[in-house]
Design a protein around this motif. Structure first.
Motif, PDB file in Angstrom:
ATOM      1  N   SER A 160       0.812  -1.217   0.000  1.00 48.66           N
ATOM      2  CA  SER A 160       0.000   0.000   0.000  1.00 48.66           C
ATOM      3  C   SER A 160       0.843   1.263   0.000  1.00 48.66           C
ATOM      4  N   HIS A 161       2.088   1.167   0.507  1.00 44.43           N
ATOM      5  CA  HIS A 161       2.975   2.328   0.528  1.00 44.43           C
ATOM      6  C   HIS A 161       4.251   2.045  -0.254  1.00 44.43           C
ATOM      7  N   GLY A 162       4.132   1.062  -1.147  1.00 49.21           N
ATOM      8  CA  GLY A 162       5.211   0.723  -2.056  1.00 49.21           C
ATOM      9  C   GLY A 162       4.692   0.817  -3.478  1.00 49.21           C
ATOM     10  N   ILE A 163       4.665  -0.322  -4.170  1.00 47.82           N
ATOM     11  CA  ILE A 163       4.296  -0.321  -5.579  1.00 47.82           C
ATOM     12  C   ILE A 163       2.864   0.168  -5.820  1.00 47.82           C
ATOM     13  N   ASN A 164       1.948  -0.127  -4.890  1.00 52.03           N
ATOM     14  CA  ASN A 164       0.556   0.296  -5.091  1.00 52.03           C
ATOM     15  C   ASN A 164       0.406   1.812  -5.109  1.00 52.03           C
ATOM     16  N   ARG A 165       1.265   2.502  -4.366  1.00 52.57           N
ATOM     17  CA  ARG A 165       1.131   3.948  -4.264  1.00 52.57           C
ATOM     18  C   ARG A 165       2.008   4.696  -5.275  1.00 52.57           C
ATOM     19  N   PHE A 166       2.868   3.975  -5.954  1.00 52.22           N
ATOM     20  CA  PHE A 166       3.790   4.629  -6.880  1.00 52.22           C
ATOM     21  C   PHE A 166       3.067   5.419  -7.981  1.00 52.22           C
ATOM     22  N   PRO A 167       1.993   4.899  -8.578  1.00 50.16           N
ATOM     23  CA  PRO A 167       1.290   5.698  -9.592  1.00 50.16           C
ATOM     24  C   PRO A 167       0.771   7.034  -9.048  1.00 50.16           C
ATOM     25  N   LEU A 168       0.275   7.049  -7.802  1.00 45.85           N
ATOM     26  CA  LEU A 168      -0.197   8.296  -7.206  1.00 45.85           C
ATOM     27  C   LEU A 168       0.977   9.250  -6.966  1.00 45.85           C
ATOM     28  N   PHE A 169       2.106   8.707  -6.548  1.00 42.65           N
ATOM     29  CA  PHE A 169       3.317   9.504  -6.353  1.00 42.65           C
ATOM     30  C   PHE A 169       3.711  10.188  -7.669  1.00 42.65           C
ATOM     31  N   ILE A 170       3.676   9.448  -8.764  1.00 44.50           N
ATOM     32  CA  ILE A 170       3.994  10.006 -10.085  1.00 44.50           C
ATOM     33  C   ILE A 170       2.960  11.058 -10.483  1.00 44.50           C
ATOM     34  N   ASP A 171       1.690  10.791 -10.176  1.00 41.82           N
ATOM     35  CA  ASP A 171       0.630  11.754 -10.486  1.00 41.82           C
ATOM     36  C   ASP A 171       0.861  13.074  -9.756  1.00 41.82           C
ATOM     37  N   TYR A 172       1.270  13.000  -8.488  1.00 40.97           N
ATOM     38  CA  TYR A 172       1.544  14.223  -7.721  1.00 40.97           C
ATOM     39  C   TYR A 172       2.738  14.985  -8.295  1.00 40.97           C
ATOM     40  N   ILE A 173       3.718  14.260  -8.804  1.00 37.15           N
ATOM     41  CA  ILE A 173       4.855  14.915  -9.461  1.00 37.15           C
ATOM     42  C   ILE A 173       4.364  15.629 -10.718  1.00 37.15           C
ATOM     43  N   ASP A 174       3.570  14.928 -11.523  1.00 40.24           N
ATOM     44  CA  ASP A 174       3.073  15.498 -12.778  1.00 40.24           C
ATOM     45  C   ASP A 174       2.171  16.707 -12.536  1.00 40.24           C
ATOM     46  N   ARG A 175       1.486  16.745 -11.400  1.00 41.84           N
ATOM     47  CA  ARG A 175       0.630  17.877 -11.063  1.00 41.84           C
ATOM     48  C   ARG A 175       1.412  19.041 -10.454  1.00 41.84           C
ATOM     49  N   GLY A 176       2.697  18.829 -10.172  1.00 40.00           N
ATOM     50  CA  GLY A 176       3.508  19.872  -9.564  1.00 40.00           C
ATOM     51  C   GLY A 176       3.386  19.960  -8.057  1.00 40.00           C
ATOM     52  N   LEU A 177       2.730  18.968  -7.438  1.00 38.49           N
ATOM     53  CA  LEU A 177       2.561  18.966  -5.985  1.00 38.49           C
ATOM     54  C   LEU A 177       3.825  18.477  -5.284  1.00 38.49           C
ATOM     55  N   ILE A 178       4.584  17.635  -5.964  1.00 35.93           N
ATOM     56  CA  ILE A 178       5.880  17.167  -5.463  1.00 35.93           C
ATOM     57  C   ILE A 178       6.949  17.724  -6.395  1.00 35.93           C
ATOM     58  N   LYS A 179       7.924  18.412  -5.825  1.00 37.17           N
ATOM     59  CA  LYS A 179       8.992  19.033  -6.611  1.00 37.17           C
ATOM     60  C   LYS A 179      10.241  18.160  -6.544  1.00 37.17           C
ATOM     61  N   PRO A 180      10.569  17.479  -7.637  1.00 38.79           N
ATOM     62  CA  PRO A 180      11.662  16.495  -7.615  1.00 38.79           C
ATOM     63  C   PRO A 180      13.012  17.056  -7.173  1.00 38.79           C
ATOM     64  N   ALA A 181      13.315  18.291  -7.525  1.00 32.28           N
ATOM     65  CA  ALA A 181      14.642  18.851  -7.238  1.00 32.28           C
ATOM     66  C   ALA A 181      14.718  19.588  -5.903  1.00 32.28           C
ATOM     67  N   LEU A 196      -0.517  -4.958 -12.345  1.00 32.54           N
ATOM     68  CA  LEU A 196       0.039  -3.825 -11.609  1.00 32.54           C
ATOM     69  C   LEU A 196       1.429  -3.487 -12.121  1.00 32.54           C
ATOM     70  N   LEU A 197       2.237  -4.505 -12.370  1.00 26.18           N
ATOM     71  CA  LEU A 197       3.588  -4.250 -12.869  1.00 26.18           C
ATOM     72  C   LEU A 197       3.532  -3.611 -14.253  1.00 26.18           C
ATOM     73  N   GLU A 198       2.619  -4.058 -15.086  1.00 25.10           N
ATOM     74  CA  GLU A 198       2.482  -3.468 -16.425  1.00 25.10           C
ATOM     75  C   GLU A 198       2.010  -2.011 -16.322  1.00 25.10           C
ATOM     76  N   LYS A 199       1.159  -1.735 -15.336  1.00 23.90           N
ATOM     77  CA  LYS A 199       0.694  -0.356 -15.122  1.00 23.90           C
ATOM     78  C   LYS A 199       1.858   0.554 -14.758  1.00 23.90           C
ATOM     79  N   ILE A 200       2.755   0.061 -13.907  1.00 24.16           N
ATOM     80  CA  ILE A 200       3.918   0.848 -13.507  1.00 24.16           C
ATOM     81  C   ILE A 200       4.820   1.090 -14.713  1.00 24.16           C
ATOM     82  N   LYS A 201       5.059   0.055 -15.506  1.00 22.23           N
ATOM     83  CA  LYS A 201       5.910   0.184 -16.675  1.00 22.23           C
ATOM     84  C   LYS A 201       5.347   1.171 -17.695  1.00 22.23           C
TER      85      LYS A 201
END
Length: 330
Positions: A44-65, A323-328
């Motif tokens: 739930s806080h590993g691979i399952n949440r990774f797509p949401l983590f990427i979504d937050y990056i794409d929305r600018g809510l998480i600043k990678p640098a 799920l793995l294909e979704k991440i890829k």
């Protein structure tokens, strides 16, 4: 279901992060955290949440640098600003800082504001305990837990970690202040399964084991009923006051789970040169209690995660193919 080697999964995570502006080092560490969480059985806080983590990056809510910055310091207590950088990386930085303060003062406390979801909080407990520190950390969250006797959520399930070092494997308690974390509730929804115990309230105000109902009402059941609700409030108060950051009331103004406040406390057990025997004696007594049935096993906190991780290292991590294909495909 397929078995995936840790390095293979880590490489997949790292490539997705590098493509979104993470440096090589940051992408590698963040990928390591997501992989370890998955390999510890906390999907739930590993691979399952990774797509949401990427979504937050794409929305600018998480600043990678973005990097966390020291704002105030007084002896063993410091205040840092996470600048809305990746939550796992911010937490990793200030966990190391708390340990460094503990080396100097015996205890180190770092309060962090303006950060993002740290994923599996237990990762940082393991990180500190494996280096010999007693460790406590917690975070506030968006309102997703009702005060006792309330109809709507007005406090958070505010996850907290306690960790104690031990050569044969640390003792690490990682828990939310709801009977089931929302990540775990999401797991049960995805698997179309009922919760094993009451986990919250439905739209009629009745206790329910239906995870979809709890997710809809956002009325999870506090651990210990009114005691859990009170503890949630105090953790929110202390994190907000020490960090001068957002409280759950402030986080309620946004629809996104970002900008939270956290506290990290590392303690060096300087006075106890028999720590191992103390811990082992207590654990042996704890596990000597008679199980309720022959099919049950008594585990200390963190023991099952350690066993699952060891199995994954030997055999690979079990992951749903879709799920793995979704991440890829992200």
């Amino acid at each position: 279901m397929i078995k995936v080697k840790k390095e293979e999964l880590k490489d997949i995570f790292r490539d997705k992060l590098k493509s979104r502006g993470f440096s090589d080092d940051d992408a590698g560490l963040c990928a390591e955290i997501f992989t370890d969480n998955t390999a510890s059985g906390v999907y739930s806080h590993g691979i399952n949440r990774f797509p949401l983590f990427i979504d937050y990056i794409d929305r600018g809510l998480i600043k990678p640098a973005a990097k966390p910055e020291l704002k105030k310091s007084y002896s063993a207590i410091e205040q840092w600003d996470g600048n809305f950088g990746p939550g796992p990386l911010n937490a990793h930085t200030v966990t190391k800082r708390a340990m460094k303060l503990a080396d100097k003062y015996g205890i180190g406390c770092v309060a962090l504001r303006n950060t993002n979801h740290w994923m599996r909080a237990g990762y940082f407990g393991w990180m500190a305990a494996e280096k010999g520190y007693i460790f406590i950390c917690w975070t506030n969250t968006i309102p997703n837990l009702p005060p006792w006797n309330a109809k709507q959520a007005a406090t958070g399930n505010n996850p907290i970690v306690f960790a104690v070092p031990r050569k044969e494997g640390p003792v690490v308690l990682d828990m939310a202040l709801s009977q089931f974390s929302y990540g775990k509730i999401a797991d049960y929804i995805n698997k179309n399964r009922e919760l094993p115990y009451f986990g919250g309230f439905d739209s009629e105000g009745n206790l329910t084991q239906d995870p979809s109902e709890i997710n809809k009402t956002q009325r999870a059941l506090p651990i210990g009923l009114w005691k859990g609700a009170g503890l949630s409030l105090l953790l929110d108060l202390i994190a907000s006051v020490l960090s001068e950051g957002n409280s759950t009331a402030d986080l309620a103004k946004s629809e996104y789970d970002t900008g939270m406040s956290q506290v990290f406390i590392a303690i060096k057990p300087l006075f106890n040169d028999k720590l191992e025997s103390y811990v082992d004696e207590i654990l042996n007594y704890y596990k000597s209690a008679e199980p309720v049935s022959v099919d049950e096993v008594i585990y200390y906190p963190g023991e099952r995660s350690a066993l699952f991780r060891k199995k994954c290292e030997e055999e690979g991590i079990p992951i749903e193919v879709q799920l793995l294909e979704k991440i890829k495909a992200l």
